[in-house]
Design an enzyme around this catalytic site. Sequence first.
Site, PDB file in Angstrom:
ATOM      1  N   HIS A 136      54.278  18.127 -35.847  1.00  0.00           N
ATOM      2  CA  HIS A 136      54.771  19.479 -36.616  1.00  0.00           C
ATOM      3  C   HIS A 136      55.654  18.729 -37.586  1.00  0.00           C
ATOM      4  CE1 HIS A 136      52.805  22.448 -34.108  1.00  0.00           C
ATOM      5  NE2 HIS A 136      53.177  21.611 -33.321  1.00  0.00           N
ATOM      6  N   ASP A 166      56.054  20.939 -44.061  1.00  0.00           N
ATOM      7  CA  ASP A 166      54.880  22.100 -43.769  1.00  0.00           C
ATOM      8  C   ASP A 166      54.529  22.271 -45.009  1.00  0.00           C
ATOM      9  OD1 ASP A 166      54.116  21.643 -40.972  1.00  0.00           O
ATOM     10  OD2 ASP A 166      54.723  23.778 -40.679  1.00  0.00           O
TER      11      ASP A 166
END
Length: 386
Positions: A136, A166
């Site tokens: 992530h 991200d």
Amino acid sequence: MGEEKRTGPLAGLKVIEMAGLGPVPLAALILAEMGATVLRVDRLKAGASFLNLPPEFDLDRHGRETLRLDLKAPDGLALMRDLAAGADVLIEGFRPGVMERLSLGPDDLLAVNPGLIFGRMTGFGQEGPLAERAGHDLTYLALSGMLHAIGPKGGKPVPPLNLVADYGGGTMFLIAGVLAALFERSRSGRGQVVDAAMIDGAATLGNLPFALLAAGLWQDRRGSNLLDSGAPFYDTYETADRRHIAVACLEPQFFDAFARLLPLDETFARSQYDVRLWPAMRVAIAARVAEKNRDEWWAVFADTDACVAPVLSMGEAPDHPHNVARGTFRRAGKLVRAAPAPRFSRSASTPALEPASGRGRITTLEAFGIAPSRAEALAIGGVIGE
């Protein structure tokens, strides 16, 4: 958002989004708001999403139609290839090899559409020892060297939400790569693969600190540098009401204004960049700031170039006068979200403030070259879902 209503600089561009989480859906939303016709392709029997937001708050569903499709059925695979034949761009965020195993990899789809831009979004890229691993934002940020630099002196690294890897290193680099490939296609007539990796993007965002480190102007430890709260004039301070102000007066002329209005002792005011004085300067600033409430300090600094701002909560930010004047945020019922950015002087983007109803799916499929009768037949046959 019917095809005829689309405006914006990307009106006429046709994009397929393979449904997923994180950077790819945000990229699809931004492209849709810039005018692209985006078709989100999801699994026929997709379960609840990770966050399972109500549709009115789920931006993954806004601005584009969703096609639930059985990619294991021959007719579903054939439809997917025909959609790609009518598309300009396909973006996907699966692990390396997933699209190839579906027979929808770059070689498969560029064979039916040599002009297709195939945008691939992963954490670690399409190759390398970690390419197959899960992760992530925090994972990629950790391995880029940037997470080590974020946090207080003597404290642990702090996650900067999921904004850096991200969305900064992922979404924005994917969009930049896709648009660059489209520009190159305008000259060559050929499509290509865009390999956007969040670890690459996060590292690229850190080019300035890496350069400063090489030049001997950055210490490789948290809270010790000009931009990481190491400098007392680039940090946040608690106010009397236990809220905070952000102080960012890096340049001497801005620091002069700050020191005069605070006010700050002349010893510190004359010696902004004397690192030996920084600990004492920080204590002096903190003590002074603690004497007034946050909004009282904002009243002191609002009309100056001291580079001081109140630290607003997410609930407060949309109502700040500057954000109201610019229309920085948009509201739809209980949903408050940022307006499309950047802004264009002629071909304005259109904010997607509600989920697609499904009524425009046939029109969207037609834009990709799929006849309504074929879509209806596939729906009856269970290849296309609701």
